[in-house]
Design a protein around this motif. Structure first.
Motif, PDB file in Angstrom:
ATOM      1  N   ARG A 199       0.825  -1.206   0.000  1.00 20.97           N
ATOM      2  CA  ARG A 199       0.000   0.000   0.000  1.00 20.97           C
ATOM      3  C   ARG A 199       0.867   1.267   0.000  1.00 20.97           C
ATOM      4  NH1 ARG A 199      -3.053  -3.177   3.716  1.00 20.97           N
ATOM      5  NH2 ARG A 199      -2.333  -1.933   5.484  1.00 20.97           N
ATOM      6  N   ARG A 200       2.041   1.188   0.594  1.00 19.24           N
ATOM      7  CA  ARG A 200       2.951   2.331   0.528  1.00 19.24           C
ATOM      8  C   ARG A 200       3.291   2.667  -0.920  1.00 19.24           C
ATOM      9  NH1 ARG A 200       6.222   4.251   4.722  1.00 19.24           N
ATOM     10  NH2 ARG A 200       5.706   3.420   6.766  1.00 19.24           N
ATOM     11  N   GLN A 201       3.569   1.635  -1.716  1.00 17.79           N
ATOM     12  CA  GLN A 201       3.883   1.869  -3.115  1.00 17.79           C
ATOM     13  C   GLN A 201       2.660   2.398  -3.863  1.00 17.79           C
ATOM     14  OE1 GLN A 201       6.950   1.859  -4.538  1.00 17.79           O
ATOM     15  NE2 GLN A 201       5.768   2.806  -6.196  1.00 17.79           N
ATOM     16  N   GLN A 202       1.486   1.887  -3.500  1.00 14.49           N
ATOM     17  CA  GLN A 202       0.261   2.412  -4.104  1.00 14.49           C
ATOM     18  C   GLN A 202       0.081   3.888  -3.766  1.00 14.49           C
ATOM     19  OE1 GLN A 202      -2.695  -0.244  -2.494  1.00 14.49           O
ATOM     20  NE2 GLN A 202      -2.540  -1.692  -4.208  1.00 14.49           N
ATOM     21  N   MET A 203       0.447   4.269  -2.543  1.00 10.30           N
ATOM     22  CA  MET A 203       0.343   5.663  -2.138  1.00 10.30           C
ATOM     23  C   MET A 203       1.266   6.542  -2.976  1.00 10.30           C
ATOM     24  SD  MET A 203       1.155   7.441   1.554  1.00 10.30           S
ATOM     25  CE  MET A 203       2.931   7.415   1.254  1.00 10.30           C
ATOM     26  N   VAL A 204       2.492   6.069  -3.234  1.00  7.68           N
ATOM     27  CA  VAL A 204       3.428   6.819  -4.074  1.00  7.68           C
ATOM     28  C   VAL A 204       2.832   7.013  -5.464  1.00  7.68           C
ATOM     29  CG1 VAL A 204       5.691   6.774  -5.179  1.00  7.68           C
ATOM     30  CG2 VAL A 204       5.464   6.086  -2.784  1.00  7.68           C
ATOM     31  N   THR A 205       2.268   5.943  -6.031  1.00  5.93           N
ATOM     32  CA  THR A 205       1.629   6.037  -7.349  1.00  5.93           C
ATOM     33  C   THR A 205       0.475   7.028  -7.328  1.00  5.93           C
ATOM     34  OG1 THR A 205       2.213   3.738  -7.824  1.00  5.93           O
ATOM     35  CG2 THR A 205       0.455   4.708  -9.152  1.00  5.93           C
ATOM     36  N   TYR A 206      -0.332   6.937  -6.293  1.00  6.87           N
ATOM     37  CA  TYR A 206      -1.496   7.822  -6.130  1.00  6.87           C
ATOM     38  C   TYR A 206      -1.066   9.287  -6.085  1.00  6.87           C
ATOM     39  CZ  TYR A 206      -4.945  10.199  -3.055  1.00  6.87           C
ATOM     40  OH  TYR A 206      -5.820  11.073  -2.481  1.00  6.87           O
ATOM     41  N   LEU A 207      -0.052   9.596  -5.272  1.00  2.00           N
ATOM     42  CA  LEU A 207       0.388  10.980  -5.128  1.00  2.00           C
ATOM     43  C   LEU A 207       1.039  11.501  -6.405  1.00  2.00           C
ATOM     44  CD1 LEU A 207       1.778  10.867  -1.474  1.00  2.00           C
ATOM     45  CD2 LEU A 207      -0.389  11.832  -2.244  1.00  2.00           C
ATOM     46  N   HIS A 208       1.790  10.643  -7.100  1.00  2.00           N
ATOM     47  CA  HIS A 208       2.373  11.051  -8.382  1.00  2.00           C
ATOM     48  C   HIS A 208       1.278  11.354  -9.400  1.00  2.00           C
ATOM     49  CE1 HIS A 208       6.763  10.800  -8.204  1.00  2.00           C
ATOM     50  NE2 HIS A 208       6.614   9.831  -7.317  1.00  2.00           N
ATOM     51  N   ASP A 209       0.214  10.550  -9.383  1.00  2.00           N
ATOM     52  CA  ASP A 209      -0.897  10.754 -10.311  1.00  2.00           C
ATOM     53  C   ASP A 209      -1.572  12.102 -10.037  1.00  2.00           C
ATOM     54  OD1 ASP A 209      -2.448  10.058 -12.437  1.00  2.00           O
ATOM     55  OD2 ASP A 209      -3.665   8.562 -11.387  1.00  2.00           O
ATOM     56  N   ILE A 210      -1.752  12.423  -8.758  1.00  2.00           N
ATOM     57  CA  ILE A 210      -2.313  13.727  -8.398  1.00  2.00           C
ATOM     58  C   ILE A 210      -1.392  14.852  -8.876  1.00  2.00           C
ATOM     59  CG2 ILE A 210      -2.840  15.260  -6.456  1.00  2.00           C
ATOM     60  CD1 ILE A 210      -3.839  12.835  -4.949  1.00  2.00           C
ATOM     61  N   GLY A 211      -0.078  14.643  -8.708  1.00  2.00           N
ATOM     62  CA  GLY A 211       0.884  15.647  -9.144  1.00  2.00           C
ATOM     63  C   GLY A 211       0.845  15.925 -10.634  1.00  2.00           C
ATOM     64  N   SER A 212       0.394  14.934 -11.405  1.00  2.00           N
ATOM     65  CA  SER A 212       0.308  15.125 -12.853  1.00  2.00           C
ATOM     66  C   SER A 212      -1.012  15.748 -13.277  1.00  2.00           C
ATOM     67  CB  SER A 212       0.498  13.784 -13.567  1.00  2.00           C
ATOM     68  OG  SER A 212      -0.588  12.907 -13.293  1.00  2.00           O
ATOM     69  N   GLY A 213      -1.905  15.995 -12.305  1.00  2.00           N
ATOM     70  CA  GLY A 213      -3.141  16.698 -12.613  1.00  2.00           C
ATOM     71  C   GLY A 213      -4.404  15.879 -12.496  1.00  2.00           C
ATOM     72  N   THR A 214      -4.305  14.588 -12.179  1.00  2.00           N
ATOM     73  CA  THR A 214      -5.489  13.754 -12.016  1.00  2.00           C
ATOM     74  C   THR A 214      -6.197  14.102 -10.719  1.00  2.00           C
ATOM     75  OG1 THR A 214      -4.350  11.967 -13.180  1.00  2.00           O
ATOM     76  CG2 THR A 214      -6.330  11.366 -11.950  1.00  2.00           C
ATOM     77  N   ASP A 215      -7.532  14.122 -10.739  1.00  2.00           N
ATOM     78  CA  ASP A 215      -8.238  14.428  -9.489  1.00  2.00           C
ATOM     79  C   ASP A 215      -8.043  13.285  -8.497  1.00  2.00           C
ATOM     80  OD1 ASP A 215     -10.610  12.967 -11.112  1.00  2.00           O
ATOM     81  OD2 ASP A 215     -11.003  12.857  -8.953  1.00  2.00           O
ATOM     82  N   SER A 216      -8.184  13.612  -7.222  1.00  2.00           N
ATOM     83  CA  SER A 216      -7.790  12.693  -6.157  1.00  2.00           C
ATOM     84  C   SER A 216      -8.589  11.393  -6.150  1.00  2.00           C
ATOM     85  CB  SER A 216      -7.933  13.395  -4.798  1.00  2.00           C
ATOM     86  OG  SER A 216      -7.483  12.569  -3.762  1.00  2.00           O
ATOM     87  N   VAL A 217      -9.896  11.458  -6.395  1.00  2.00           N
ATOM     88  CA  VAL A 217     -10.725  10.248  -6.355  1.00  2.00           C
ATOM     89  C   VAL A 217     -10.332   9.291  -7.477  1.00  2.00           C
ATOM     90  CG1 VAL A 217     -13.074   9.359  -6.480  1.00  2.00           C
ATOM     91  CG2 VAL A 217     -12.623  11.512  -5.286  1.00  2.00           C
ATOM     92  N   THR A 218     -10.166   9.810  -8.676  1.00  2.00           N
ATOM     93  CA  THR A 218      -9.758   8.974  -9.810  1.00  2.00           C
ATOM     94  C   THR A 218      -8.364   8.408  -9.586  1.00  2.00           C
ATOM     95  OG1 THR A 218     -11.087  10.328 -11.307  1.00  2.00           O
ATOM     96  CG2 THR A 218      -9.391   8.944 -12.303  1.00  2.00           C
ATOM     97  N   ALA A 219      -7.447   9.234  -9.081  1.00  2.00           N
ATOM     98  CA  ALA A 219      -6.083   8.764  -8.823  1.00  2.00           C
ATOM     99  C   ALA A 219      -6.079   7.627  -7.808  1.00  2.00           C
ATOM    100  CB  ALA A 219      -5.220   9.925  -8.324  1.00  2.00           C
ATOM    101  N   PHE A 220      -6.948   7.710  -6.797  1.00  2.00           N
ATOM    102  CA  PHE A 220      -7.022   6.658  -5.792  1.00  2.00           C
ATOM    103  C   PHE A 220      -7.484   5.336  -6.419  1.00  2.00           C
ATOM    104  CE2 PHE A 220      -9.052   4.125  -2.535  1.00  2.00           C
ATOM    105  CZ  PHE A 220      -8.115   4.168  -1.508  1.00  2.00           C
ATOM    106  N   GLN A 221      -8.504   5.401  -7.243  1.00  2.00           N
ATOM    107  CA  GLN A 221      -8.994   4.181  -7.877  1.00  2.00           C
ATOM    108  C   GLN A 221      -7.944   3.600  -8.821  1.00  2.00           C
ATOM    109  OE1 GLN A 221     -13.565   5.833  -8.257  1.00  2.00           O
ATOM    110  NE2 GLN A 221     -13.023   4.034  -9.453  1.00  2.00           N
ATOM    111  N   ASN A 222      -7.224   4.474  -9.528  1.00  2.00           N
ATOM    112  CA  ASN A 222      -6.169   3.987 -10.428  1.00  2.00           C
ATOM    113  C   ASN A 222      -5.072   3.268  -9.662  1.00  2.00           C
ATOM    114  OD1 ASN A 222      -7.512   5.169 -12.570  1.00  2.00           O
ATOM    115  ND2 ASN A 222      -6.194   6.981 -12.665  1.00  2.00           N
ATOM    116  N   ALA A 223      -4.719   3.784  -8.491  1.00  2.00           N
ATOM    117  CA  ALA A 223      -3.590   3.238  -7.729  1.00  2.00           C
ATOM    118  C   ALA A 223      -3.953   1.982  -6.954  1.00  2.00           C
ATOM    119  CB  ALA A 223      -3.052   4.300  -6.775  1.00  2.00           C
TER     120      ALA A 223
END
Length: 502
Positions: A199-223
């Protein structure tokens, strides 16, 4: 024969990353500084930062009694163990003696995040990060990180939970249903992410996705592959199990600490000076000024007393001319006193504003030039002071050419030195927008908008401009979130026993 200088009970204790002002024992101050240095080390270690790096500016901390806390903040509420504040004049923290430093570590985690990370983190993670790491405990042979908070767990047992879609949104919604569960849920979700290597690695992916402009809810589901409804059920199960924490065994480096005695005037005026920087109510403004005048009169040739008195006359007395007279006396004694030069610039800028209002253009320009001269001297004495850089830019805001590329460069330096300060972010983002550098402006301003500690209308307006959005667009997004929240509410909200710890 020269008389020996008189020294106060107050001393300044300096470590590589902190300045601690205390009137207590040297041992007490040393123990706190070492714990804070270890805490910074842990944050850097877990977030992949260079553990040897030191900040551009040490964080000042005032270790006080309850009465000392009241001196700085006369309207402080009961049970407040300390606080952190940032302004264009100072960024500092206050802690009370006998506290376990949890509040201080929590606030430092916020300070650290704003300084070292570039992502526009969602509000829940900003708060959850500080909650998770703020609970760090240092034992003789181990460090315990992420110890579960029994109060947060108990709250989640009796509160109705807000929707996961609203929790995950980039910024907290003041009108969200069951908003009182926001902070406990932010704590729980952070624990869930950090409690497992996958889950730590998923969190890194999630935060990077947000940094690229994806909204938080979508980024969470992607990760994670989890929908908001899935997350709700997952957190319920996680809460009912054993919530883990990490144990770190390491040898910390030795932290060098220097001690400097402060002048006798510090006993009377040090904390009052910090009150001026943290603000006070209109009712307290005049009484504070009178108290400072009375106490400063005891030390007519003392630079600290003159500095605090000039500051009080400038802000509380609203008399920049009187402040200039006092500061001129101080600067004769110490020409390179950076803070005095900054207050001189502020006073001259106030005088310039008054002259402009009176249509005395040449007088106003003269005061502006005097301010710039004082700031150049301050910069020569200390070229890494955020307040000097910010004032240089603010002194030019009325000029037709503002903001030039040079103004942008000055603001960029101020931002690098003090990214925790909202005014710097606002001023810098507005200047970037003037030059159509919208993407950079968004990166600067969005963390301020996402801050869960209260809405900032000015920052929100700038962000909308930078993104080319309107209030109607935001209202539509919030309405969509409300609909999702209603759909999740139909799933029910079964209660779960509080978690055990491991």
């Amino acid at each position: 024969m020269c008389a020996s200088p008189a020294f106060a009970d107050w001393k300044k204790h300096e470590s590589p990353r902190f300045e601690l002002y205390s009137a207590g024992t040297d041992r007490e101050a040393r123990d706190m500084l070492i714990e804070l240095e270890k805490f910074d080390y842990v944050l850097r270690l877990f977030m992949g930062q260079d553990v040897t790096e030191v900040p551009h500016r040490k964080l000042p901390i005032y270790l006080v009694t309850d009465s000392g806390l009241g001196t700085i903040w006369p309207d402080v509420e009961d049970r407040i163990a300390g606080f952190y504040t940032s302004s264009d004049e100072d960024i500092f923290a206050v802690a009370t003696r006998g506290d376990n430093n949890h509040t201080l570590k929590h606030e430092y985690a916020h300070h650290f995040m704003l300084a070292d990370f570039a992502y526009p983190y969602p509000g829940w993670f900003i708060e959850g990060f500080a909650e998770y790491y703020g609970a760090t405990e240092f034992k003789t042979s181990e460090t315990r990180i992420g110890i579960p908070d029994a109060n947060r767990a108990a709250a989640l047992n009796y509160l109705s939970w807000m929707s996961m879609s609203e929790l995950l949104s980039n910024r907290p919604m003041a009108k969200a249903r069951n908003a009182d569960s926001y902070y406990p849920l932010a704590w729980l979700l952070t624990h869930w992410f950090l409690g497992d290597a996958t889950r730590r690695q998923q969190m890194v992916t999630y935060l990077h996705d947000i940094g690229s402009g994806t909204d938080s809810v979508t980024a969470f589901q992607n990760a994670t592959g989890l929908t908001p409804t899935d997350l709700r059920r997952t957190l319920r199960r996680y809460m009912g199990g054993r919530v883990p924490y990490s144990i770190l065994r390491t040898e910390f480096p030795e932290f060098q600490i220097q001690i400097t005695a402060l002048p006798d005037s510090a006993d009377d005026l040090l904390l009052l000076g910090q009150r001026l920087k943290s603000g006070t109510t209109e009712e307290n403004r005049q009484s504070t000024l009178e108290e400072i005048r009375r106490k400063a009169a005891r030390y007519p040739e003392d630079t600290l007393a003159l500095l605090v008195l000039a500051h009080a006359e400038l802000h509380n007395g609203r008399d920049p001319a009187k402040a200039v007279d006092i500061l001129e006396r101080l600067l004769l004694m110490e020409p390179d006193h950076v803070e005095a030069l900054q207050y001189m610039a502020r006073a001259k800028m106030d005088l310039a504003d008054k002259a402009f209002e009176a249509d005395e253009y040449s007088v106003a320009v003269g005061h502006r030039n005097d301010a710039q001269s004082a700031l150049r001297t301050a910069y020569a004495a200390d070229d890494a002071n955020y307040a000097t850089m910010l004032l240089m830019a603010l002194n030019r805001t009325g000029e037709p050419s503002y903001p030039t590329e040079n103004d942008l460069e000055i603001l960029a330096i101020a931002y690098t030195l003090a990214p925790q300060l909202g005014q710097i972010r606002l001023t810098y983002a507005a200047a970037l927008l003037h030059h159509d550098r919208n993407a950079e402006a968004i990166a600067v301003i969005e963390p301020l908008v996402n801050n869960p500690h209260g809405e900032n209308p000015a920052a929100k307006a700038l962000l909308l401009r930078a993104k080319g959005l309107t209030e109607a667009d935001i209202a539509a997004e919030e309405e969509a979130l409300r609909r999702k929240a209603e759909e999740e509410a139909e799933e029910g909200d079964p209660q779960t026993p509080p978690p055990a710890t491991d």
